[in-house]
Write a protein that holds these residues in place. Sequence first.
Motif, short mmCIF file in Angstrom:
data_model
loop_
_atom_site.label_atom_id
_atom_site.label_comp_id
_atom_site.label_asym_id
_atom_site.label_seq_id
_atom_site.Cartn_x
_atom_site.Cartn_y
_atom_site.Cartn_z
N ILE A 1 62.90 51.97 118.59
CA ILE A 1 63.55 50.92 119.38
C ILE A 1 64.95 51.33 119.81
N MET B 1 69.19 46.57 121.48
CA MET B 1 68.23 46.46 120.38
C MET B 1 68.30 45.08 119.74
N GLU C 1 66.60 42.58 121.95
CA GLU C 1 65.14 42.69 121.93
C GLU C 1 64.57 42.06 120.66
N LEU C 2 65.19 42.32 119.53
CA LEU C 2 64.74 41.72 118.28
C LEU C 2 64.85 40.19 118.33
N ASP D 1 62.27 38.64 120.75
CA ASP D 1 60.93 38.68 120.17
C ASP D 1 60.77 37.59 119.11
N ASN E 1 57.90 34.88 119.70
CA ASN E 1 56.77 34.88 118.79
C ASN E 1 56.73 33.61 117.95
N PHE F 1 58.39 37.89 113.58
CA PHE F 1 58.34 38.81 114.71
C PHE F 1 56.89 39.02 115.11
N SER F 2 56.69 39.50 116.31
CA SER F 2 55.35 39.90 116.73
C SER F 2 54.93 41.13 115.92
N MET G 1 56.77 44.27 117.12
CA MET G 1 58.18 44.31 116.76
C MET G 1 58.36 44.44 115.25
N GLU G 2 57.48 43.83 114.48
CA GLU G 2 57.55 43.96 113.03
C GLU G 2 57.40 45.42 112.62
N GLN H 1 58.31 47.99 114.39
CA GLN H 1 59.57 48.66 114.74
C GLN H 1 60.67 48.29 113.74
N ARG H 2 60.67 47.04 113.31
CA ARG H 2 61.65 46.61 112.31
C ARG H 2 61.45 47.39 111.01
#
Length: 370
Positions: A214, A242, A245-246, A249, A253, A279-280, A283-284, A286-287
């Motif tokens: 990300i 970033m 975006e988080l 999301d 979500n 999170f979706s 995205m989860e 990426q987290r």
Amino acid sequence: MRGVAEQALLQREWSETAELRAPGFERDRERVVQARAFRRLAGKTQVFTSRESDHFRSRLTHTIEVVQIAREVARCLGLNEELVETLALVHDIGHPPFGHAGERALDQCLRKHGLRFDHNLHALRIVEHFEDWYAAHRGLNLTLGVREGIVKHSRDYSAIDYPALQPYFLNQRPPLEAQLIDLADEIAYLTADLDDGVESGLLEIEHICANIGIMGRAYEKVQEIHPGVSQKFHFHEALQLMQSELTCDLIENTAANVMQHRLRSLDDVRNCPERVATFSPAMEAQRQEEKAYLYGKLYTCDFLEAEHSKAEHVVTTLFQFYMQDPSRMPAGYIEESAVDGLPRTVADYIAGMTDNYILQQFWIASKLRR
């Protein structure tokens, strides 16, 4: 879902006849901000101590960043912003000095006495007991909604293991306002810890962008928009992208989850089979990638591990010192030990210290032990 079942969440343990200047959750917010424990967050470690640089986040500045993110999410979802802001302000109030290293050390000390240290439950003790300013009662007399959020914003507790917490609906989900705090916290520190890591010299921008998807994509976008500028500007802009975006999301979500589960009331949220603020899946992932990177390259690096060892030694030594000589604690804590027991009281005293104060007390203890 703004204002759902708000009257129940506004209940206080002690009745207050006058609505003073600020009603409901706004009054709670004022009381949290005015609390001594809140002010002490300025002197407590987030990742790096203030001894290394004035530019690193403290628990207090981190808290302010969580407030900004949490309020944006709450506003977009139509939630109660005053409740969300209060929960964000109070979410770290139970942390001891030296961050998670201090918490681990206190927990290890208490385990030897059949007890545990949990910063969420310690935060509840602070607002219900230790902040003692009012003639009619101990504590801040916060609303049920805020107290429940303190307990449950980041994890669930079993009613069997924690019977004293039964008033906080342990067999049900917390309100959405509480659920989003933990994820706003994650967004804040995932962004800030990369920033502070680079500031410290322990992380390199190129390595971050090569190993955190990300961030790599955000950095490339910023380079296209602002070619030819210094790397530090690209990095800072990428961090903001970033974070955005988080945050977006999380908003999108969570709204989708509300629709999917057809949630129209607080009871619906409480009885949902899973937490709604999430999170979706993409995205989860990426987290989790970024979190794994931070643990592998920053939180457990040699420099911070050495700092953690020092912190744990200070906390453990001081805990043993007060256990052997309780008279070295303030008189009020000695009185508390008759009710809560000496180990818990010593932990309470140490947990309230700032980084600088605990180092002063450690120095005193070291001189007296010679």
